[in-house]
Design a protein around this motif. Sequence first.
Motif, short mmCIF file in Angstrom:
data_model
loop_
_atom_site.label_atom_id
_atom_site.label_comp_id
_atom_site.label_asym_id
_atom_site.label_seq_id
_atom_site.Cartn_x
_atom_site.Cartn_y
_atom_site.Cartn_z
N ARG A 119 20.22 -18.63 -24.44
CA ARG A 119 20.42 -17.41 -23.68
C ARG A 119 20.56 -16.20 -24.61
N GLN A 120 21.24 -16.39 -25.73
CA GLN A 120 21.35 -15.30 -26.69
C GLN A 120 19.98 -14.89 -27.22
N ALA A 121 19.15 -15.88 -27.49
CA ALA A 121 17.80 -15.57 -27.98
C ALA A 121 17.00 -14.79 -26.93
N LYS A 122 17.18 -15.14 -25.67
CA LYS A 122 16.46 -14.41 -24.62
C LYS A 122 16.98 -12.99 -24.49
N VAL A 123 18.33 -12.81 -24.65
CA VAL A 123 18.88 -11.45 -24.60
C VAL A 123 18.33 -10.60 -25.74
N VAL A 181 10.87 -14.93 -30.15
CA VAL A 181 12.20 -15.22 -30.68
C VAL A 181 12.47 -16.69 -30.47
N GLU A 182 12.72 -17.43 -31.57
CA GLU A 182 13.02 -18.86 -31.52
C GLU A 182 14.45 -19.10 -31.99
N ALA A 183 15.16 -20.02 -31.29
CA ALA A 183 16.54 -20.34 -31.64
C ALA A 183 16.59 -21.68 -32.35
N SER A 184 17.40 -21.75 -33.42
CA SER A 184 17.62 -22.97 -34.18
C SER A 184 19.08 -23.38 -34.00
N GLY A 185 19.30 -24.61 -33.46
CA GLY A 185 20.63 -24.97 -32.98
C GLY A 185 21.64 -25.26 -34.06
N ARG A 186 21.29 -26.05 -35.11
CA ARG A 186 22.29 -26.54 -36.03
C ARG A 186 22.95 -25.43 -36.82
N ARG A 189 22.80 -22.16 -36.03
CA ARG A 189 23.05 -21.01 -35.17
C ARG A 189 22.34 -19.76 -35.69
N VAL A 190 21.06 -19.84 -35.78
CA VAL A 190 20.23 -18.69 -36.19
C VAL A 190 19.10 -18.54 -35.19
N VAL A 191 18.53 -17.35 -35.15
CA VAL A 191 17.32 -17.07 -34.38
C VAL A 191 16.27 -16.53 -35.33
N TRP A 192 14.98 -16.88 -35.06
CA TRP A 192 13.85 -16.41 -35.86
C TRP A 192 13.04 -15.44 -35.00
N ILE A 193 12.77 -14.28 -35.56
CA ILE A 193 12.02 -13.24 -34.87
C ILE A 193 10.67 -13.08 -35.57
N GLU A 194 9.60 -13.22 -34.82
CA GLU A 194 8.25 -13.10 -35.38
C GLU A 194 7.91 -11.62 -35.60
N LEU A 195 7.44 -11.31 -36.85
CA LEU A 195 7.08 -9.94 -37.20
C LEU A 195 5.54 -9.80 -37.28
N ILE A 196 5.07 -8.62 -37.01
CA ILE A 196 3.63 -8.34 -37.13
C ILE A 196 3.30 -8.04 -38.58
N SER A 197 2.46 -8.89 -39.16
CA SER A 197 2.05 -8.71 -40.56
C SER A 197 0.53 -8.79 -40.63
N PRO A 198 -0.13 -7.93 -41.42
CA PRO A 198 -1.60 -7.91 -41.44
C PRO A 198 -2.22 -9.10 -42.14
#
Length: 440
Positions: free
Chosen positions: A97-101, A116-121, A123-132
């Motif tokens: 839910r935090q990742a969705k927020v 946005v992807e959440a990693s459980g163990r 407690r981090v989230v990964w945010i995809e960035l636009i890179s050329p």
Amino acid sequence: MRIGGGWSQSVRSLLGWSGVAIGCWGLCLLALQALFGRQIEGLQSVQLGRELALNVRLTELALERYPPHLVSELTGLDLAVRFRPPMEGSASPFLQRQAKVLQHQLCQRLAHCPMVEASGRSRVVWIELISPLEPVWLRVPLRSPMAWPPEPTLLGSSLVAAAVITGALFLLLEVEQPLRRLEKVLSRVGEGEDPEAVPARGAPEVKRLTHRFNAMVQRLAATRQERATMLAGIAHDLRAPITRLQFRLSLPSLSVAERDRCANDLEALERITEQFLLFAGGGDGEEAIELPLDQLLAEVSSSHSSDQLHLDLEPMQILVRPVAISRAVANLIDNAFSHGSPPVLLRLRRRLDGCSIEVWDQGDGMPADQWDRALQPFQRLDESRGRQGHCGLGLAIVAHVAQLHGGTLSRLPADMNGEDCDSVGGRFGLQLLLPFPLKG
């Protein structure tokens, strides 16, 4: 040694209550974190999404001209070049839910909607960035609900709750319970008992109050003992001249008039001595036994003629102190003949919770405003009766016997004498209530 002991006890008490306060604070903090930590972190996720939107935009602009590792060194952001972020175990529903927020906040503030992807163990989230040139992910750690230090709001609320709980426990254990124990002992003192000293426990103020209460109880006990010793001594000293008077009255040399005067004085001395002895003894140490109360009252009144004293006794068995009750009823009868007018009625009636002993006479009685005074020791409403052997202890002894049995002594107006009123002519009565359970 006493001062040092008091200081050490105070220090131990202070340390103990400090430990209680710290324990309450820890429990309150854990409870608040469990109850409101999720809501607070939800709000923090919204704030974090707003802050990350600007960082994501600036990082994507920098990636258009510089490689990811250089951007990471310059900005301090945790960037990873890979097609998919590392997933360390399944994420919890709350982390998802935090990742969705966060994703919702980023989508509102960016031109595109990043993944946005959440990693459980961890407690981090990964945010995809636009890179050329290559896929780049931004790693963002999330705060745990039980992380330390706690949120300032939860920390302050837990401190306030701990202070309130500790204060309530202090009042309950150090003030309320010692005062309740003191109240129980005080009620026993009011009933005429001599309780043991109350242990001084609780707050310093309560301890000082307990010490003063114990000192008061000791003084009362000493005063009561001195009074009993004094009265017993006076009565004992009066016995000797009474005996000598009796011996002189037996001599034939006295005239009839002198013998009558001496006999009257002797009777007055005997009455005063008997009253002193009754008041000094009080019957406190007498054991209660079960007996037919109507027969006991008939025996007490046997010295009076039947035309002067009428008996209306209902048969019953009751648990009483026989000597004390006999003295009390005898005093009531003597009071009726001395202050009232015959004939006198002695009545015994059964009640739901005990029995009622009533003594009626034809006198005018006493005013209601003088009743309390009449129950006090050595108080005579008619001062002229002091020369007739009345020392003002009769009703005081009856009131003490009534209190000893858990009963009461009260005055009755003429309209309360509903039975045999015409034949006996009772106008004023005294009632002794004994609220003991009847045995028959």
